[in-house]
Design a protein around this motif. Structure first.
Motif, PDB file in Angstrom:
ATOM      1  N   GLN A 169       0.839  -1.192   0.000  1.00 39.57           N
ATOM      2  CA  GLN A 169       0.000   0.000   0.000  1.00 39.57           C
ATOM      3  C   GLN A 169       0.879   1.248   0.000  1.00 39.57           C
ATOM      4  OE1 GLN A 169      -3.238  -0.145   2.724  1.00 39.57           O
ATOM      5  NE2 GLN A 169      -3.655   2.045   2.632  1.00 39.57           N
ATOM      6  N   LYS A 170       0.592   2.160  -0.929  1.00 41.20           N
ATOM      7  CA  LYS A 170       1.425   3.350  -1.084  1.00 41.20           C
ATOM      8  C   LYS A 170       0.627   4.447  -1.770  1.00 41.20           C
ATOM      9  CE  LYS A 170       4.718   3.343  -4.200  1.00 41.20           C
ATOM     10  NZ  LYS A 170       6.011   3.117  -4.927  1.00 41.20           N
ATOM     11  N   THR A 171       0.877   5.684  -1.366  1.00 42.64           N
ATOM     12  CA  THR A 171       0.285   6.858  -2.018  1.00 42.64           C
ATOM     13  C   THR A 171       1.425   7.742  -2.508  1.00 42.64           C
ATOM     14  OG1 THR A 171      -1.677   6.819  -0.613  1.00 42.64           O
ATOM     15  CG2 THR A 171      -1.173   8.886  -1.736  1.00 42.64           C
ATOM     16  N   THR A 172       1.329   8.168  -3.767  1.00 40.22           N
ATOM     17  CA  THR A 172       2.370   8.999  -4.369  1.00 40.22           C
ATOM     18  C   THR A 172       1.761  10.295  -4.868  1.00 40.22           C
ATOM     19  OG1 THR A 172       3.622   7.042  -5.063  1.00 40.22           O
ATOM     20  CG2 THR A 172       4.156   9.134  -6.134  1.00 40.22           C
ATOM     21  N   LEU A 173       2.323  11.415  -4.432  1.00 43.94           N
ATOM     22  CA  LEU A 173       1.932  12.736  -4.911  1.00 43.94           C
ATOM     23  C   LEU A 173       3.013  13.229  -5.864  1.00 43.94           C
ATOM     24  CD1 LEU A 173       0.791  14.397  -1.546  1.00 43.94           C
ATOM     25  CD2 LEU A 173      -0.573  13.057  -3.152  1.00 43.94           C
ATOM     26  N   GLY A 178       6.949  23.429 -15.651  1.00 43.31           N
ATOM     27  CA  GLY A 178       7.755  23.543 -16.855  1.00 43.31           C
ATOM     28  C   GLY A 178       7.331  24.733 -17.680  1.00 43.31           C
ATOM     29  N   ASN A 179       8.074  25.010 -18.741  1.00 45.73           N
ATOM     30  CA  ASN A 179       7.752  26.176 -19.566  1.00 45.73           C
ATOM     31  C   ASN A 179       6.680  25.871 -20.611  1.00 45.73           C
ATOM     32  OD1 ASN A 179       9.422  24.524 -21.097  1.00 45.73           O
ATOM     33  ND2 ASN A 179      10.367  26.241 -22.183  1.00 45.73           N
ATOM     34  N   TYR A 180       6.313  24.582 -20.772  1.00 43.15           N
ATOM     35  CA  TYR A 180       5.217  24.235 -21.676  1.00 43.15           C
ATOM     36  C   TYR A 180       4.160  23.388 -20.973  1.00 43.15           C
ATOM     37  CZ  TYR A 180       2.608  22.126 -25.495  1.00 43.15           C
ATOM     38  OH  TYR A 180       1.594  21.706 -26.317  1.00 43.15           O
ATOM     39  N   LEU A 181       4.585  22.497 -20.089  1.00 41.38           N
ATOM     40  CA  LEU A 181       3.674  21.577 -19.409  1.00 41.38           C
ATOM     41  C   LEU A 181       3.780  21.728 -17.909  1.00 41.38           C
ATOM     42  CD1 LEU A 181       1.800  19.020 -19.380  1.00 41.38           C
ATOM     43  CD2 LEU A 181       3.908  17.661 -19.346  1.00 41.38           C
ATOM     44  N   LYS A 182       2.613  21.782 -17.261  1.00 42.69           N
ATOM     45  CA  LYS A 182       2.518  21.691 -15.806  1.00 42.69           C
ATOM     46  C   LYS A 182       1.485  20.629 -15.501  1.00 42.69           C
ATOM     47  CE  LYS A 182       3.637  26.585 -15.059  1.00 42.69           C
ATOM     48  NZ  LYS A 182       3.897  26.867 -16.489  1.00 42.69           N
ATOM     49  N   LYS A 183       1.724  19.839 -14.442  1.00 44.71           N
ATOM     50  CA  LYS A 183       0.773  18.773 -14.139  1.00 44.71           C
ATOM     51  C   LYS A 183       0.877  18.386 -12.672  1.00 44.71           C
ATOM     52  CE  LYS A 183       1.567  14.673 -15.823  1.00 44.71           C
ATOM     53  NZ  LYS A 183       1.833  13.578 -16.785  1.00 44.71           N
ATOM     54  N   ALA A 184      -0.196  17.765 -12.204  1.00 44.34           N
ATOM     55  CA  ALA A 184      -0.245  17.251 -10.838  1.00 44.34           C
ATOM     56  C   ALA A 184      -1.010  15.943 -10.856  1.00 44.34           C
ATOM     57  CB  ALA A 184      -0.917  18.253  -9.899  1.00 44.34           C
ATOM     58  N   SER A 185      -0.597  14.987 -10.027  1.00 44.03           N
ATOM     59  CA  SER A 185      -1.279  13.702  -9.992  1.00 44.03           C
ATOM     60  C   SER A 185      -1.151  13.070  -8.616  1.00 44.03           C
ATOM     61  CB  SER A 185      -0.713  12.751 -11.048  1.00 44.03           C
ATOM     62  OG  SER A 185       0.618  12.409 -10.751  1.00 44.03           O
ATOM     63  N   VAL A 186      -2.107  12.183  -8.317  1.00 42.05           N
ATOM     64  CA  VAL A 186      -2.107  11.386  -7.094  1.00 42.05           C
ATOM     65  C   VAL A 186      -2.304   9.929  -7.497  1.00 42.05           C
ATOM     66  CG1 VAL A 186      -3.186  10.950  -4.868  1.00 42.05           C
ATOM     67  CG2 VAL A 186      -3.115  13.284  -5.779  1.00 42.05           C
ATOM     68  N   THR A 187      -1.440   9.047  -7.004  1.00 43.76           N
ATOM     69  CA  THR A 187      -1.547   7.617  -7.293  1.00 43.76           C
ATOM     70  C   THR A 187      -1.625   6.849  -5.986  1.00 43.76           C
ATOM     71  OG1 THR A 187      -0.263   7.858  -9.329  1.00 43.76           O
ATOM     72  CG2 THR A 187      -0.465   5.641  -8.421  1.00 43.76           C
ATOM     73  N   VAL A 188      -2.616   5.969  -5.901  1.00 44.18           N
ATOM     74  CA  VAL A 188      -2.810   5.124  -4.720  1.00 44.18           C
ATOM     75  C   VAL A 188      -2.765   3.674  -5.181  1.00 44.18           C
ATOM     76  CG1 VAL A 188      -4.322   4.534  -2.808  1.00 44.18           C
ATOM     77  CG2 VAL A 188      -4.259   6.888  -3.650  1.00 44.18           C
ATOM     78  N   GLU A 189      -1.950   2.860  -4.527  1.00 44.19           N
ATOM     79  CA  GLU A 189      -1.864   1.456  -4.908  1.00 44.19           C
ATOM     80  C   GLU A 189      -1.744   0.574  -3.679  1.00 44.19           C
ATOM     81  OE1 GLU A 189       1.981   0.365  -6.791  1.00 44.19           O
ATOM     82  OE2 GLU A 189       2.369   2.522  -6.704  1.00 44.19           O
ATOM     83  N   GLY A 192      -3.858  -5.666  -5.132  1.00 41.35           N
ATOM     84  CA  GLY A 192      -5.021  -5.876  -5.990  1.00 41.35           C
ATOM     85  C   GLY A 192      -5.643  -4.616  -6.542  1.00 41.35           C
ATOM     86  N   TYR A 193      -5.037  -3.458  -6.344  1.00 46.24           N
ATOM     87  CA  TYR A 193      -5.619  -2.244  -6.916  1.00 46.24           C
ATOM     88  C   TYR A 193      -4.543  -1.178  -7.121  1.00 46.24           C
ATOM     89  CZ  TYR A 193      -5.255  -0.045  -2.306  1.00 46.24           C
ATOM     90  OH  TYR A 193      -4.774   0.469  -1.125  1.00 46.24           O
ATOM     91  N   VAL A 194      -4.772  -0.323  -8.108  1.00 44.89           N
ATOM     92  CA  VAL A 194      -3.973   0.870  -8.328  1.00 44.89           C
ATOM     93  C   VAL A 194      -4.873   1.884  -9.009  1.00 44.89           C
ATOM     94  CG1 VAL A 194      -3.086  -0.024 -10.524  1.00 44.89           C
ATOM     95  CG2 VAL A 194      -1.877   1.829  -9.385  1.00 44.89           C
ATOM     96  N   ALA A 195      -4.777   3.132  -8.566  1.00 44.02           N
ATOM     97  CA  ALA A 195      -5.607   4.196  -9.135  1.00 44.02           C
ATOM     98  C   ALA A 195      -4.790   5.475  -9.188  1.00 44.02           C
ATOM     99  CB  ALA A 195      -6.866   4.414  -8.298  1.00 44.02           C
ATOM    100  N   THR A 196      -4.987   6.237 -10.261  1.00 46.28           N
ATOM    101  CA  THR A 196      -4.303   7.520 -10.387  1.00 46.28           C
ATOM    102  C   THR A 196      -5.254   8.541 -10.981  1.00 46.28           C
ATOM    103  OG1 THR A 196      -2.384   8.665 -11.358  1.00 46.28           O
ATOM    104  CG2 THR A 196      -3.377   6.930 -12.664  1.00 46.28           C
ATOM    105  N   ILE A 197      -5.128   9.769 -10.531  1.00 41.39           N
ATOM    106  CA  ILE A 197      -5.909  10.874 -11.068  1.00 41.39           C
ATOM    107  C   ILE A 197      -4.966  12.058 -11.244  1.00 41.39           C
ATOM    108  CG2 ILE A 197      -6.639  11.635  -8.757  1.00 41.39           C
ATOM    109  CD1 ILE A 197      -9.272  12.558 -10.075  1.00 41.39           C
ATOM    110  N   GLY A 198      -5.090  12.756 -12.357  1.00 46.54           N
ATOM    111  CA  GLY A 198      -4.171  13.849 -12.618  1.00 46.54           C
ATOM    112  C   GLY A 198      -4.755  14.896 -13.535  1.00 46.54           C
ATOM    113  N   LYS A 199      -4.114  16.047 -13.564  1.00 47.54           N
ATOM    114  CA  LYS A 199      -4.519  17.140 -14.431  1.00 47.54           C
ATOM    115  C   LYS A 199      -3.276  17.768 -15.050  1.00 47.54           C
ATOM    116  CE  LYS A 199      -7.714  21.076 -14.589  1.00 47.54           C
ATOM    117  NZ  LYS A 199      -8.866  20.367 -15.181  1.00 47.54           N
TER     118      LYS A 199
END
Length: 647
Positions: A169-173, A178-189, A192-199
């Motif tokens: 079990q782990k959560t990653t932030l 960057g000068n062209y791309l910016k992003k943020a995401s959260v991953t929980v695993e 038997g499961y893994v999920a990620t959400i990002g923008k």
């Protein structure tokens, strides 16, 4: 000065990495590496690369991280035999305009699978809906694979295999600037499961497309936009897995005059939404596997005039969906084995503001593949597929019978020679008629587009040891009834571009790959493709893709530090779709796409097991090469800095 500085930076980075590599090349102790990887795509069952009768490449999650790829398309660009066409530098779709990859120079000939389920829309091998954070590995199988995978696999198959969530079990932030791309995401695993959400936040790209075909030169800029991603993989039981991917983008582009920057013509704004869901049942004891998948792409667009008036185009506002079911079983007969399966697919196309071009199509088929082991050194695989397409509103019924013969001769424990001869086919897209209207619509109904079909011949040699892999493949593709979009003047007031069959497509070439693990700290890889992809229509030959593709990369790891530098070089490229000078000047002056060079570098530092910093630098030479025949250009030099923390 800017270009000189970027070239100097690229030279310093490349030089430092190569000097480091030279130093470590002298080390005698080389750890054992498993370059002979287990793959599942080429034969629909687990096999070793060395004993697989196909040219294949495996891209792991670590490879994606080392390259600093932000999209699947970027991750694939270092692969032999692959080119891509896109509408910005990172390979994203642009509303109804879909980016895609070419396998061996054949447009719309790559079948993309997500955990074994096809996700192509309108025959386009689009990968923009899959977040790279969700990927465990990518298996690229080049050469016709129609027996096991049906239509659209004329150039090969790309199988994106996502993470399964079998770890602790782990959560990653994660946050990226960057000068062209910016992003943020959260991953929980967890087990038997893994999920990620990002923008993702994508910066405006001025002069993304050059449009000098007009009397007054113009360019197209891409406004800043966002991309929302979500992914989940969940084990519902011991044998049943559920996967779901959501992706939404809202790009906009505007045509402007070079002289003033003033908008000319309409601006185009899109809302592009994808939902991909699948259930996968695997019973290893009984050797059965069933995949049920449902994929939906909804495109909503607006045309905005210079006066601010909003209008909508029917062909750019639609919802497309695929429902797919495939079930297979394997039987073992001593050393021999048999795989047999059936599949069903339902495709649907709905225009959102009109019904004149709505269409749906049902197809079903069966396939069988028998492996005969003659000795410890030699085996052969013979297979055949029968596929039937029911009549639709626009196309008549159709069927295809595709045989295939493959052989593998194991020269010794480290080398093998294979052959692959097979027939391939591809049906026209379910929306191939959408540009037809008025009188031409009736003509289209009476002149259904025939399937593309033909033969693929290939032979190759592989040598794989604990520390190196060398592969070479020679191939010849001979396909007829190639799809193309053409203008026809049936009536003075009825000019439409529709999809038709032209003559044929041919490609012959050689792919060479070499990977070397010098030590546990240093490795490098090189590959080269030499090909001649040509289509023929009424005696006129047209080059379809770059004739020479060169790729190379170097990885270096020491302690908590990792670095990579990689370069792609496309030479002798095809002509642009546009005529510079254009019809408005009363002349044709087609221009050839210039050579494309992409030099990238990536560095990461992990001060602790749960902290990591990653610096990625793209297009170090700051080149403005074209990324598609529509004169869209690569992004200029850009960078990202990412911080990840896990707990």
């Amino acid at each position: 000065m800017k270009k000189l500085s970027s070239k100097l930076l690229a030279g310093l980075v490349l030089g430092s990495v190569l000097m480091t590599g030279t130093a470590f090349a002298a080390e005698e102790s080389v750890d054992s590496f498993d370059l002979d990887q287990i793959v599942v795509t080429a034969q629909r069952t687990e096999t070793k690369d060395l004993t697989t009768a196909a040219a294949l490449t495996v891209i792991t999650a670590e490879d994606i991280e080392m390259k600093g790829a932000t999209t699947i398309t970027e991750a694939l660009r270092m692969t032999a035999g692959i080119t891509d066409t896109s509408y910005n530098g990172n390979g994203d779709d642009f509303g109804s305009s879909q980016s895609r990859v070419y396998l061996r120079g054949f447009d719309k000939g790559a079948l993309v699978l997500l955990n074994g389920a096809p996700i192509n829309i309108f025959n386009y091998a689009s990968l923009s809906g899959i977040p790279v954070e969700a990927v465990e590995r990518i298996e690229v199988v080049r050469g016709a694979q129609s027996v096991l995978y049906g239509s659209e696999a004329m150039g090969g198959v790309i199988n994106v295999i996502t993470k399964s969530g079998n770890g602790k079990q782990k959560t990653t932030l994660s946050g990226t600037a960057g000068n062209y791309l910016k992003k943020a995401s959260v991953t929980v695993e967890g087990e038997g499961y893994v999920a990620t959400i990002g923008k993702d936040y994508i910066h405006r790209y001025d002069r993304a497309q050059i449009r000098p075909k007009y009397t007054t030169p113009q360019y197209r800029d891409v406004s800043k936009y966002t991309k929302d991603n979500a992914f989940i993989s969940l084990d519902l039981s011991k044998n049943l897995k559920f996967n779901y991917i959501y992706n939404q983008m809202d790009p906009m582009y505007t045509n402007r005059l070079f002289s003033t920057g003033k908008q000319t013509g309409n601006a185009y704004r899109y809302k592009d939404t994808k939902n991909l869901a699948s259930l996968i049942y695997t019973d290893k004891e009984n050797q059965t596997r069933t995949v049920l998948a449902y994929n939906v792409k909804k495109c909503e667009s607006e045309n905005i005039s210079t006066a601010g008036k909003i209008s909508r185009t029917d062909s750019s506002n639609y919802e497309a969906s695929n429902l797919f079911l495939d079930s297979q079983k394997k039987w073992d007969f001593g050393k021999d084995s048999l795989i047999a399966g059936v599949n069903l697919k339902r495709e649907k196309y709905d225009q959102l503001y009109a019904n004149s071009a709505d269409n749906s199509r049902t197809s079903y088929g069966a396939y069988i593949s028998y492996t005969k082991v003659f000795s410890d050194k030699f085996n052969a695989i013979i297979g055949v597929r029968g596929q039937r397409y029911e009549e639709s509103d626009w196309d008549g019924s159709n069927h295809a019978l595709t045989p295939q013969l493959q052989t593998v001769y194991k020269i010794n424990d480290n080398s093998s020679w294979y052959t692959n001869i097979g027939k391939a086919f591809e049906m026209p897209a379910v929306n191939s008629h959408t540009s037809a209207g008025g009188t031409s619509a009736d003509i289209v109904r009476k002149n259904s587009v025939k399937p593309e079909e033909g033969w693929n011949y290939e032979t190759g040699y592989k040598r794989i040891t604990d520390s190196s892999a060398f592969k070479v493949a020679a191939f010849y593709m001979d396909y007829k009834n190639k799809f193309a979009w053409k203008n026809f003047d049936w009536l003075p007031s009825d000019k439409n571009k529709i999809q038709v069959n032209i003559g044929k497509f041919e490609n012959k070439g050689v792919e060479i790959e070499y990977a070397k693990k010098v030590s546990d700290k240093f490795s490098y890889n090189l590959n080269a493709t030499f090909q001649d992809p040509i289509s023929k229509d009424e005696g006129v030959k047209t080059q379809e893709s770059a004739r020479i593709i060169l790729n190379g990369g170097v990885d270096y790891k020491v302690g908590k530090f990792k670095s990579n530098i990689n370069c792609s070089y496309y030479l002798d490229r095809e002509n642009s779709y546009y005529d510079w000078g254009g019809a408005t000047l009363g002349k044709k002056s087609p221009h050839r796409l210039t050579d494309r060079i992409k030099l990238n570098a990536s560095m990461s530092y992990a001060p602790a097991d749960n902290h990591k910093f990653v610096l990625n630098m793209y297009n170090l030479l700051d080149r403005h090469d074209y990324v598609s025949t529509y004169d869209y250009r690569d992004l200029p030099f850009n960078w990202t800095l990412t911080y990840q923390i896990s707990f």
